[in-house]
Design a protein around this motif. Structure first.
Motif, PDB file in Angstrom:
ATOM      1  N   HIS A   1      -8.304  40.447 -23.350  1.00 21.64           N
ATOM      2  CA  HIS A   1      -9.310  40.128 -22.329  1.00 21.64           C
ATOM      3  C   HIS A   1     -10.644  39.771 -22.978  1.00 21.64           C
ATOM      4  O   HIS A   1     -11.296  38.791 -22.578  1.00 21.64           O
ATOM      5  CB  HIS A   1      -9.483  41.304 -21.374  1.00 21.64           C
ATOM      6  CG  HIS A   1     -10.594  41.115 -20.390  1.00 21.64           C
ATOM      7  ND1 HIS A   1     -10.509  40.236 -19.328  1.00 21.64           N
ATOM      8  CD2 HIS A   1     -11.842  41.683 -20.320  1.00 21.64           C
ATOM      9  CE1 HIS A   1     -11.634  40.272 -18.639  1.00 21.64           C
ATOM     10  NE2 HIS A   1     -12.455  41.123 -19.218  1.00 21.64           N
ATOM     11  N   VAL A   2     -11.036  40.542 -23.991  1.00 23.10           N
ATOM     12  CA  VAL A   2     -12.318  40.289 -24.669  1.00 23.10           C
ATOM     13  C   VAL A   2     -12.282  38.924 -25.348  1.00 23.10           C
ATOM     14  O   VAL A   2     -13.215  38.120 -25.212  1.00 23.10           O
ATOM     15  CB  VAL A   2     -12.622  41.404 -25.685  1.00 23.10           C
ATOM     16  CG1 VAL A   2     -13.840  41.026 -26.526  1.00 23.10           C
ATOM     17  CG2 VAL A   2     -12.868  42.723 -24.974  1.00 23.10           C
ATOM     18  N   TYR A   3     -11.210  38.638 -26.083  1.00 24.60           N
ATOM     19  CA  TYR A   3     -11.125  37.367 -26.798  1.00 24.60           C
ATOM     20  C   TYR A   3     -11.088  36.176 -25.837  1.00 24.60           C
ATOM     21  O   TYR A   3     -11.729  35.148 -26.067  1.00 24.60           O
ATOM     22  CB  TYR A   3      -9.887  37.346 -27.694  1.00 24.60           C
ATOM     23  CG  TYR A   3     -10.023  38.197 -28.938  1.00 24.60           C
ATOM     24  CD1 TYR A   3     -11.088  37.992 -29.824  1.00 24.60           C
ATOM     25  CD2 TYR A   3      -9.097  39.189 -29.235  1.00 24.60           C
ATOM     26  CE1 TYR A   3     -11.211  38.769 -30.973  1.00 24.60           C
ATOM     27  CE2 TYR A   3      -9.219  39.970 -30.375  1.00 24.60           C
ATOM     28  CZ  TYR A   3     -10.280  39.754 -31.244  1.00 24.60           C
ATOM     29  OH  TYR A   3     -10.408  40.518 -32.374  1.00 24.60           O
ATOM     30  N   GLU A   4     -10.336  36.309 -24.760  1.00 26.85           N
ATOM     31  CA  GLU A   4     -10.256  35.226 -23.792  1.00 26.85           C
ATOM     32  C   GLU A   4     -11.603  35.025 -23.090  1.00 26.85           C
ATOM     33  O   GLU A   4     -11.978  33.897 -22.758  1.00 26.85           O
ATOM     34  CB  GLU A   4      -9.144  35.501 -22.785  1.00 26.85           C
ATOM     35  CG  GLU A   4      -7.748  35.374 -23.410  1.00 26.85           C
ATOM     36  CD  GLU A   4      -6.637  35.816 -22.472  1.00 26.85           C
ATOM     37  OE1 GLU A   4      -6.947  36.374 -21.400  1.00 26.85           O
ATOM     38  OE2 GLU A   4      -5.454  35.604 -22.817  1.00 26.85           O
ATOM     39  N   LYS A   5     -12.340  36.105 -22.903  1.00 27.57           N
ATOM     40  CA  LYS A   5     -13.666  36.013 -22.291  1.00 27.57           C
ATOM     41  C   LYS A   5     -14.614  35.216 -23.176  1.00 27.57           C
ATOM     42  O   LYS A   5     -15.469  34.469 -22.680  1.00 27.57           O
ATOM     43  CB  LYS A   5     -14.212  37.429 -22.057  1.00 27.57           C
ATOM     44  CG  LYS A   5     -15.537  37.486 -21.315  1.00 27.57           C
ATOM     45  CD  LYS A   5     -15.946  38.925 -21.070  1.00 27.57           C
ATOM     46  CE  LYS A   5     -17.278  39.006 -20.343  1.00 27.57           C
ATOM     47  NZ  LYS A   5     -17.688  40.430 -20.115  1.00 27.57           N
ATOM     48  N   VAL A   6     -14.462  35.358 -24.482  1.00 32.10           N
ATOM     49  CA  VAL A   6     -15.298  34.617 -25.425  1.00 32.10           C
ATOM     50  C   VAL A   6     -14.916  33.144 -25.460  1.00 32.10           C
ATOM     51  O   VAL A   6     -15.744  32.280 -25.768  1.00 32.10           O
ATOM     52  CB  VAL A   6     -15.171  35.242 -26.839  1.00 32.10           C
ATOM     53  CG1 VAL A   6     -15.836  34.381 -27.888  1.00 32.10           C
ATOM     54  CG2 VAL A   6     -15.764  36.646 -26.846  1.00 32.10           C
ATOM     55  N   GLY A   7     -13.642  32.834 -25.142  1.00 33.44           N
ATOM     56  CA  GLY A   7     -13.216  31.435 -25.113  1.00 33.44           C
ATOM     57  C   GLY A   7     -11.931  31.126 -25.851  1.00 33.44           C
ATOM     58  O   GLY A   7     -11.504  29.968 -25.909  1.00 33.44           O
ATOM     59  N   PHE A   8     -11.291  32.141 -26.426  1.00 36.53           N
ATOM     60  CA  PHE A   8     -10.030  31.918 -27.131  1.00 36.53           C
ATOM     61  C   PHE A   8      -8.922  31.564 -26.133  1.00 36.53           C
ATOM     62  O   PHE A   8      -8.875  32.074 -25.017  1.00 36.53           O
ATOM     63  CB  PHE A   8      -9.612  33.179 -27.894  1.00 36.53           C
ATOM     64  CG  PHE A   8     -10.334  33.371 -29.198  1.00 36.53           C
ATOM     65  CD1 PHE A   8      -9.824  32.843 -30.384  1.00 36.53           C
ATOM     66  CD2 PHE A   8     -11.520  34.085 -29.253  1.00 36.53           C
ATOM     67  CE1 PHE A   8     -10.475  33.021 -31.583  1.00 36.53           C
ATOM     68  CE2 PHE A   8     -12.191  34.263 -30.445  1.00 36.53           C
ATOM     69  CZ  PHE A   8     -11.671  33.729 -31.621  1.00 36.53           C
TER      70      PHE A   8
END
Length: 300
Positions: A274-281
């Protein structure tokens, strides 16, 4: 068809075949990389050092005439009795099968030194998955490869800071608590910071260490890796992990050699994903880690 152990002179052909096949999800193996020059350099520099087995002892190759059509390699940790498996790769299953490469390897005396084989296979690579099921390898975990490109990333307004000397002991304590049995201890990481492309960024609250991230850049091959990040439980849910990752990525993208970031996350780690996808991954590959038991040290 000719199956044999590789020779040092065949390294360019091995690197070319792995690079070409590994570009496709249906043939993809997670350990090997996809850049031909990087693969070739790894094979030349990382095999056969300090008593380890050389290419001609740890790579099986298959030729149809003069054409290389199959590769199966083993990055062997002799002391630990284990190996990361590069492959199997087969350019044409009608010419050479994974089973043939594996059987030839098992007839090689070096195989006696390996008690545990680790495979890392794309979920789309059905032929290798079927082969691993056939040899009764066990699924250990599922992983996700995430990718973020430079053009789609926006730098944060408030960045984290680099680890100051006065918080080094707190960093070691936190890292070893969050990752008690991993490949780098907190003390190991501090030693690795002697290399300028290795950094630890931290977040503080009330002068206390409230989170960290350890990252490495390999500018020669245009690669970056987020090795570890951790936030103490009492500070979680405040966006600290997101800020740390954004800071690390902003630093990565200061280098002209880096145009995208890739990283591997456990598929079950919903919080990190969730954190990585929130950043844009975004998701690039999904892989499965397998373990195959080899011969025991007593020969059984």
């Amino acid at each position: 068809m000719r199956i044999q152990m590789a020779s040092i002179s065949e390294i360019p052909k091995i690197a070319e075949l792995i690079s070409r096949l590994n570009a496709f999800s249906e043939q993809h193996i997670g350990y090997c990389g996809q850049q031909q020059d990087e693969i070739e350099q790894t094979l030349r520099n990382d095999w056969g050092n300090e008593g380890e087995f050389s290419i001609d002892q740890s790579f099986v190759v298959a030729f149809d005439g003069e054409q290389l059509v199959g590769v199966l390699g083993f990055d062997i940790d002799v002391e630990g009795g284990q190996a990361e498996v590069w492959g199997p790769f087969a350019a044409d299953q009608n010419l050479i099968s994974h089973e043939q490469l594996w059987s030839y390897w098992l007839s090689n005396g070096v195989a006696e030194h390996v008690q545990h084989y680790f495979f890392f296979v794309n979920t789309a690579n059905k032929t290798v998955i079927n082969f691993l099921d056939h040899i009764q390898a066990k699924r250990r975990s599922e992983e996700v490869i995430l990718v973020l490109d430079k053009a789609s990333f926006s730098s944060p307004e408030h960045a984290a800071t680099e680890l100051p000397p006065q918080l080094e002991k707190d960093f070691i304590r936190l890292h070893d608590q969050v990752f008690p049995d991993t490949y780098y201890s907190g003390a190991d990481i501090l030693k690795r910071l002697e290399q300028k492309e290795h950094r630890v960024f931290i977040h503080k609250e009330d002068e206390q260490l409230a989170g960290y991230i350890y990252v490495e850049a390999d500018l020669e091959f245009g690669e970056a890796s987020i090795e570890f990040f951790g936030v103490p439980e009492k500070y979680r849910g405040r966006g600290i992990g997101t800020k740390l990752i954004q800071t690390a990525i902003s630093w990565f993208f200061t280098f002209d050699q880096l145009s995208e970031i890739r990283l591997c996350v456990g598929a079950e780690n919903a919080e990190a994903l969730h954190v990585y996808e929130k950043v844009g991954f975004g998701v690039k590959h999904k892989l499965i880690a397998y373990l195959k038991e080899g011969k025991k040290r007593d020969g059984s």
